[in-house]
Design an enzyme around this catalytic site. Structure first.
Site, PDB file in Angstrom:
ATOM      1  N   SER A 527      35.735  53.662  64.384  1.00 54.44           N
ATOM      2  CA  SER A 527      36.336  54.678  65.249  1.00 54.44           C
ATOM      3  C   SER A 527      36.429  54.256  66.715  1.00 54.44           C
ATOM      4  O   SER A 527      36.992  55.000  67.522  1.00 54.44           O
ATOM      5  CB  SER A 527      35.544  55.989  65.152  1.00 54.44           C
ATOM      6  OG  SER A 527      34.224  55.816  65.611  1.00 54.44           O
ATOM      7  N   LYS A 570      31.352  64.651  68.084  1.00 55.32           N
ATOM      8  CA  LYS A 570      31.982  63.947  69.200  1.00 55.32           C
ATOM      9  C   LYS A 570      32.490  64.922  70.258  1.00 55.32           C
ATOM     10  O   LYS A 570      32.399  64.645  71.460  1.00 55.32           O
ATOM     11  CB  LYS A 570      33.125  63.077  68.672  1.00 55.32           C
ATOM     12  CG  LYS A 570      32.626  61.922  67.800  1.00 55.32           C
ATOM     13  CD  LYS A 570      33.758  61.105  67.211  1.00 55.32           C
ATOM     14  CE  LYS A 570      33.211  59.975  66.358  1.00 55.32           C
ATOM     15  NZ  LYS A 570      34.253  59.149  65.735  1.00 55.32           N
TER      16      LYS A 570
END
Length: 627
Positions: A527, A570
């Site tokens: 990611s 996140k």
């Protein structure tokens, strides 16, 4: 000499006489007891040991619905027991086997609670948040209400440590009015712990599931299997393969334990498994479970949990009363922000207990007036210096080559910086004619010299390395997947740089060093691809990225932005760091829209399908971003 021999003879005679008298008395007592036992047996007043055991086993089976196959085994073992001598080893083995077979709760079920309101009250009383799990349990109760009975299910709670995965299991059992049984499989490497031992082994015992039925005395308990992602594997077999039968709804109706060697129905059990991550759970095992993910708590949720649960519990456990201590919200917020940043609340609980212990000492000493108020001015006196002082390594604007990313860890979400610097010497090339005149450029020239400043209009930001060719060194304890992402990012960034500035061959020639700070922490995953590409382009163009921007997303060689996991964690990390703009893959738009409103508040989210979308946001000016 004659006197000595005479005395010795007298002593020997005396000893022999005493031994004979004792032996005769023991024999007499034994004969009398045997006669008494036979008389009582004839009168029906006493039964022998075998008959007592058989009667005990028969009494245990009364009121139970024993399956036909299990009943046939029990009758065979009872007949076998009557033909064995009490002193034989096989007698004890058969007796223990019958003991386990008859003590199991065949057909016994505890009456369940199918009242939705009561179940909701119990779940809300013990835990704050966890709406996904609570909703799933309410659905479970509602289905049982319509059907008339509930069936067993297999749920797997996945989340960081300290978010309440194990404790919610107890609340679920309480809400359903079922018995609760918990065992951990972390580090388990012996299949016999699940499936039991063969009866031929010395000290053989059934597995954990049969022990659970005996301990709870019901066929429909709530079984918590902790740390299922940390199963071991050794010479004694693979426990994860043994769990395949246990956690398969189509197979656990006829679960066969090695010790019992007869089918047992586990289909009415509610299995709850806990894990920190699903990566280490074998695919076939994960496929049998319904995964419910628990994200970390945000500041508002932690504050509510501390005020409603942690602080009252810690205060009462330390013997304090409300008139002894007061905790201000300012102190709680400071404790959450600068001391306890993890996704769960376990560390917050430890700090709360530490505060209460110190207050208890002051109360006993009687050195301060009551109540003792804890606020942001005196918090350090109770818990020490803060563990964190800032959310960011770079406070405001980052230099070229430094980009803020978002990462997921087993402890929750965090901000992750990617730094890229050049290890060669940069040069500035003014135009093609100068390049020819200077025979390929002035290696070692100053990027800020007067000539470059005068010719700013015609200057290309093409910087060259020392001539050793394009190389990329990565550090920061990166895993294999993340190192592959850096190589993909390097290839993609070179292609994009040529498209943005055709004369910029910096990435084609420069020797670069990419580092991800906090080098002692292992990092892996795809990611960070968008962040790495942006870092390389920022250095190549000599242009810092826009302020207060954080990004996450996997990139392909053709520039597609692929979906990632851990969106909630996140976003929580971005909120905590004060980020205003976040870039997410377009495929994660649904995950973001499912987040609570308080998590999305104050954030401007940009969804990217290709890296061109990321570039447009990351390198936009503040005015362009506002427009």
């Amino acid at each position: 000499l004659l006197l000595e021999q005479l005395e010795l003879s007298r002593v020997q005679s005396k000893i022999s006489k005493q031994a004979e008298e004792k032996l005769s008395a023991d024999q007499r007592n034994y004969i009398l007891r045997q006669q008494l036992r036979q008389i009582k047996k004839e009168l029906g007043m006493e039964k022998d040991d075998k008959e007592m055991l058989i009667n005990k086993f028969d009494e245990r089976l009364q009121g139970k619905t024993v399956p036909e196959e299990a009943m046939r085994v029990i009758e065979e073992e009872k007949n076998k027991l009557q033909s064995l001598e009490n002193t034989s080893a096989e007698f004890n083995t058969t007796r223990n086997y019958l003991d386990w077979l008859t003590i199991l709760p065949w057909g016994l079920f505890k009456e369940e609670n199918l009242d939705l309101a009561r179940a909701a009250n119990v779940l809300n009383e013990d835990h704050y948040g966890m709406e996904d799990i609570k909703e799933r349990i309410m659905e479970f109760v509602a289905v049982g209400n319509l059907v008339g009975s509930t069936q067993g299910k297999i749920l797997c709670f996945v989340g960081p440590p300290g978010v309440g995965k194990t404790s919610i299991g107890k609340s679920i059992a309480k809400a359903l009015n079922r018995e609760f049984y918990r065992f951990s499989v972390g580090g388990l490497h012996d299949v016999a712990e699940i499936k039991g031992h063969r009866r031929t082994y010395v000290g053989a015992m059934p597995g954990k599931l049969i022990q659970c039925l005996k301990a709870t005395n019901t066929s429909n308990p709530v079984v918590m299997i902790d740390e299922i992602d940390k199963l071991g594997r050794g010479f004694a077999g693979d426990p994860s393969s043994a769990l395949l039968e246990v956690l398969d709804p189509s197979q656990n109706q006829t679960f066969v334990d090695h010790y019992l060697d007869t089918p047992v129905d586990l289909s009415k059990m509610l299995f709850l498994c806990t894990a920190n991550m699903t990566d280490s759970i074998p695919g076939p095992l994960l496929d049998r479970m319904e995964v419910v993910r628990l994200g970390g708590y945000v500041t508002d949720e932690k504050l509510a949990i501390m005020k409603e649960y942690l602080f009252p519990t810690a205060r009462d456990s330390m013997g304090l009363k409300p008139e002894h201590i007061e905790l201000a919200d300012s102190a709680a917020l400071q404790l959450i922000r600068w001391y306890c940043r993890e996704a769960g609340v376990r560390n917050l609980q430890k700090h709360t207990e530490k505060i209460c212990r110190k207050v208890a000492l002051k109360v006993v000493q009687g050195t301060e007036p009551m109540p003792i108020t804890i606020d942001d001015t005196n918090l350090e006196a109770f818990v020490g210096k803060p563990q964190w002082h800032t959310d960011r390594i770079y406070s405001d604007e980052t230099p070229p080559g430094v980009v803020m990313g978002l990462a997921w860890t087993s402890m929750g979400g965090s901000v992750l910086y990617v730094e890229t610097v050049e290890t060669g010497v940069p040069v500035r090339v003014r135009d093609a004619a100068d390049e020819d005149d200077d025979s390929g450029g002035r290696a070692g020239g100053n990027a800020d010299d007067a000539d470059g400043a005068d010719d700013a209009g015609s200057t290309r930001r093409s910087r060259r390395g020392g001539g050793s060719g394009a190389t990329l060194l990565t550090t920061g304890k990166l895993g294999d997947v993340m190192q592959e992402s850096s190589r993909i990012a390097h290839t993609l960034a070179r292609r994009i740089a040529r498209g943005v500035d055709p004369g910029n061959d910096f990435l084609d020639r420069a020797s670069l060093h990419m580092h991800v700070p906090e080098g002692a922490t292992p990092k892996d995953g795809p990611s960070a691809g968008c962040t790495m590409v942006t870092s390389l382009l920022s250095l190549a163009l000599g242009k810092p990225v826009r302020r207060n921007v954080a990004m996450t997303g996997e990139v392909s060689l053709t520039g597609l932005v692929l979906p990632i996991g851990g969106v909630k964690e996140k976003v929580v990390a971005a909120q905590r760091a004060g980020v205003r703009h976040i870039i997410l893959p377009d495929a994660n738009q649904r995950d973001y829209m499912e987040l609570p409103e308080n998590l999305r508040e104050g954030l401007e989210v940009h969804f990217a399908k290709t890296y061109d979308d990321v570039y447009a946001v990351a390198f936009a000016s503040e005015d362009e971003g506002a427009s």
